[in-house]
Scaffold this active site. Structure first.
Site, PDB file in Angstrom:
ATOM      1  N   CYS A   1      -7.071   4.092   7.752  1.00 13.88           N
ATOM      2  CA  CYS A   1      -6.327   3.190   6.868  1.00 13.88           C
ATOM      3  C   CYS A   1      -5.216   2.577   7.702  1.00 13.88           C
ATOM      4  CB  CYS A   1      -5.759   3.940   5.670  1.00 13.88           C
ATOM      5  SG  CYS A   1      -4.698   2.921   4.615  1.00 13.88           S
TER       6      CYS A   1
ATOM      7  N   CYS B   1      -4.384  -3.976   2.447  1.00 12.18           N
ATOM      8  CA  CYS B   1      -5.306  -3.065   3.128  1.00 12.18           C
ATOM      9  C   CYS B   1      -5.316  -3.458   4.599  1.00 12.18           C
ATOM     10  CB  CYS B   1      -6.708  -3.170   2.537  1.00 12.18           C
ATOM     11  SG  CYS B   1      -7.929  -2.185   3.432  1.00 12.18           S
ATOM     12  N   GLY B   2      -4.790  -2.584   5.453  1.00  5.31           N
ATOM     13  CA  GLY B   2      -4.663  -2.914   6.870  1.00  5.31           C
ATOM     14  C   GLY B   2      -5.983  -3.147   7.557  1.00  5.31           C
TER      15      GLY B   2
ATOM     16  N   ASN C   1      -8.087   9.312  -0.307  1.00  6.67           N
ATOM     17  CA  ASN C   1      -7.855   8.268  -1.295  1.00  6.67           C
ATOM     18  C   ASN C   1      -7.332   8.899  -2.581  1.00  6.67           C
ATOM     19  OD1 ASN C   1      -8.849   5.936   0.181  1.00  6.67           O
ATOM     20  ND2 ASN C   1     -10.880   6.859  -0.027  1.00  6.67           N
TER      21      ASN C   1
ATOM     22  N   GLU D   1     -10.648  -1.856  -2.704  1.00  9.96           N
ATOM     23  CA  GLU D   1     -10.784  -0.680  -1.849  1.00  9.96           C
ATOM     24  C   GLU D   1     -11.592   0.440  -2.484  1.00  9.96           C
ATOM     25  OE1 GLU D   1      -7.846   0.835   0.847  1.00  9.96           O
ATOM     26  OE2 GLU D   1      -6.400  -0.640   0.133  1.00  9.96           O
ATOM     27  N   ARG D   2     -12.480   1.013  -1.703  1.00  7.55           N
ATOM     28  CA  ARG D   2     -13.178   2.229  -2.102  1.00  7.55           C
ATOM     29  C   ARG D   2     -12.145   3.342  -2.301  1.00  7.55           C
ATOM     30  NH1 ARG D   2     -17.379   3.565   2.602  1.00  7.55           N
ATOM     31  NH2 ARG D   2     -15.370   3.879   3.618  1.00  7.55           N
TER      32      ARG D   2
ATOM     33  N   ASN E   1     -15.495  -1.608   1.593  1.00  2.21           N
ATOM     34  CA  ASN E   1     -14.421  -2.334   0.931  1.00  2.21           C
ATOM     35  C   ASN E   1     -14.808  -3.814   0.914  1.00  2.21           C
ATOM     36  OD1 ASN E   1     -12.901   0.066   0.746  1.00  2.21           O
ATOM     37  ND2 ASN E   1     -12.027  -0.275   2.771  1.00  2.21           N
TER      38      ASN E   1
ATOM     39  N   ASN F   1       0.881  -1.176   0.000  1.00  2.00           N
ATOM     40  CA  ASN F   1       0.000   0.000   0.000  1.00  2.00           C
ATOM     41  C   ASN F   1       0.915   1.222   0.000  1.00  2.00           C
ATOM     42  OD1 ASN F   1      -3.059   0.084   2.024  1.00  2.00           O
ATOM     43  ND2 ASN F   1      -2.789   0.306  -0.148  1.00  2.00           N
TER      44      ASN F   1
ATOM     45  N   ASN G   1      -2.638   0.452   7.084  1.00  2.75           N
ATOM     46  CA  ASN G   1      -1.276   0.538   6.579  1.00  2.75           C
ATOM     47  C   ASN G   1      -0.751   1.965   6.637  1.00  2.75           C
ATOM     48  OD1 ASN G   1      -0.731  -2.201   5.906  1.00  2.75           O
ATOM     49  ND2 ASN G   1      -2.026  -2.004   4.097  1.00  2.75           N
TER      50      ASN G   1
END
Length: 246
Positions: free
Chosen positions: A69, A191-192, A60, A181-182, A164, A11, A71
């Site tokens: 988020c 994605c964490g 985003n 992911e959105r 998501n 990411n 990560n």
């Protein structure tokens, strides 16, 4: 302005700090563009806070705002420590709440926000889903083969549930995850918050222990733990480069 690009489990993020809090959505679109900008999944601006070491503004790549988020929390913590904005143990504000992170060399552990189950087990499109908010909402489907991941199906589910979408395979008490992911509107390498959502679903079904190894699409190894009811997310981050753009 000086910007730093970070990668956390694949990411990637553009990070900078400023004393002025404002809307950076257009800047996110510009800098996250992979052909005409720096290229990243998201942009994070660090601004002053009276309640914590700092506050983040997260966008985003399409300029939309995300409350959390996983990560990015690890990348931001490493950036903040190495830029003298916080000690190695820090607290910072996100729209999902207060985040606590600890930096040890290139390894960062974050205490995640308290999860909230939105919708328990339900059937749709041939899969059994679970909807949980781990900072942002995530749909989770357990599968025997990650080839079950389908872009069009994920896009449909994403818009219908505003979440998501994750497919997770459990093998030898380890988790293997693919996430749509959105805001990116496609699959990311990691994605964490999605990995945490998958861990919690697997834990609820007694498929993993309270400490488990997790592998996203990037195949980097991360650790998720549940200790005294709190969720911790740990893994390596990498500073890719720093650049100044006029």
């Amino acid at each position: 302005m000086t910007y730093t690009k970070y990668s956390a489990s694949g990411n990637d993020f553009v990070i900078f700090h400023t004393f002025v809090e404002q809307d950076f959505s257009n800047k996110a679109v510009e800098l996250c563009n992979r052909t005409e900008g720096i290229g990243a999944d998201g942009l994070v601006a660090l601004v002053p806070s009276t309640e914590a070491d700092f506050k983040w503004l997260f966008y985003n790549s399409d300029g939309s705002v995300a409350s959390m988020c996983g990560n990015a929390t690890r990348a931001v913590a490493h950036y903040a420590y190495n830029n003298g904005l916080a000690n190695s143990s820090m607290k910072f504000l996100t729209q999902a709440g207060l985040i606590e992170s600890v930096v040890e060399s290139n390894i960062v552990q974050t205490q995640m926000t308290e999860p909230k189950v939105i919708k328990d087990s339900f059937e749709q499109e041939g899969f059994t889903w679970y909807l949980i908010d781990t900072g942002v909402p995530h749909l989770v489907a357990l599968v025997d083969d990650l080839k079950a991941y389908d872009h069009d199906l994920c896009a449909k589910m994403r818009y219908e549930h505003n979440a998501n979408v994750n497919f997770v395979k459990v093998e030898d008490k380890k988790l293997y995850v693919r996430t749509y992911e959105r805001g990116v509107e496609g699959e990311t390498k990691a994605c964490g918050t999605g990995m945490v959502a998958c861990f919690l679903r697997a834990l609820d079904l007694n498929l993993v222990d309270e400490k488990a190894l997790v592998y996203p699409k990037s195949q980097e190894e991360l650790t998720i733990s549940k200790i005294d009811g709190k969720i911790y997310f740990k893994g390596a981050v990498k500073k890719v480069f720093t650049t100044t753009i006029g």
